[in-house]
Design an enzyme around this catalytic site. Sequence first.
Site: not given
Length: 400
Positions: A52, A77, A113, A229, A239, A248
């Site tokens: 979304s 949502e 979910d 990322y 991060y 990550k």
Amino acid sequence: MGQQQITPKQRGYLIVNAHPAGCAASVRQVWEAIPPEPHEGRAPVVLVLGASGGYGMAVLLAGLRRHGVRGIGVAFENAGTERRTASAGWYRTAAMAELASASGGDISFLNGDAHADGTRAEVLKLLTERYGPVDHLVYSLAAPRRTDPATGEIHHSVIKPIGGDFTSPALLFEDGTPQIGSVHLTAATDAERAATVKVMGGEDWELWVRALADENLLGEGFTTVALSYVGSPITAPVYRQGTIGAAKEDLEATARRLQADVLPGRGRAFTVVAGAAVTQASTAIPSVALYTSLLREALGERGWRTTADQAVDLWAQLTDTTALNLDDQDRIRLDGWEVDPAVQARVLELWSDPAAAVAADPAGAAWFYAQFRALYGWDVPGVDYAAPVETSVAWPPRRP
């Protein structure tokens, strides 16, 4: 809520209402930024988890516009209430469904979910009945919490450094005017780190791949990717060296485990290192707003690669139109434009005195603010915000 004239309700980097027409216009902007490509033959089946907004939305739209994909987009949502609009992702999904239908696409959108067994069962049923085996599974979830389906325990993610506190300059806005402040974060506990890995790591991605395999729903040449990322040394303390980075790293370890244990002879698994973007997830990360605005200033409009640009690049690699751009950890890289040493040197120069940089040229900060507001459908060019708008928008009906 019905038709009414609405104005944004904003608190810092949070806007608690969304504009339906603005959200729809932002989706059309992404769609129109994707060069169409004629496609023939069998339509690949795609499953996008986190469809979304952000990279998930861009990948789904690029797959549809350039490769004629069919399949399922999953998002979680809010429909809204009598007092509050639906979530921005709700309105974006409705707009995506309209574009898909108008282009002759066959995309079903499920609101649920993606971490829950019930949602997974619903998706597997729809695949079995309508679409068949999946060619491409795209995992692009960014959630603040996750309920472990095995134990029922709810885990909450945090954005914190590991090993020590972190203080950084930050971009703030007072009535839309950019200002430089600071943010201080305390170090994460071991429990907070573990919980963040539980939410944002690879455990759920692996559950999805194994579920598809168990139901014989892996297509020939199956490929799955999870969005990741790396970013800059500037943002590393909060991060890649922080709790999100730990998650990550787990995601990347999961790709290797899937490749070794689940997919030999059946498919491929990669993480995808995308470049910086203004998304609802990224704006929640302290110091990232300032870094992103300075990166945009360093690159200029022509050097910036949008989520649509990167999604087109990703599909070219997934469909073997171009060779996979893998690094030494077998991650697909889309972020060369961001991590280029000359670009990072310029950003570091601006970062050394961000107040002076923003004062001298506020264009990057103004661009970031406009991009952030557009996430919720505000300040999108061509939208008449003075006109009443229908805020009660139906979720796309299940395709017959």
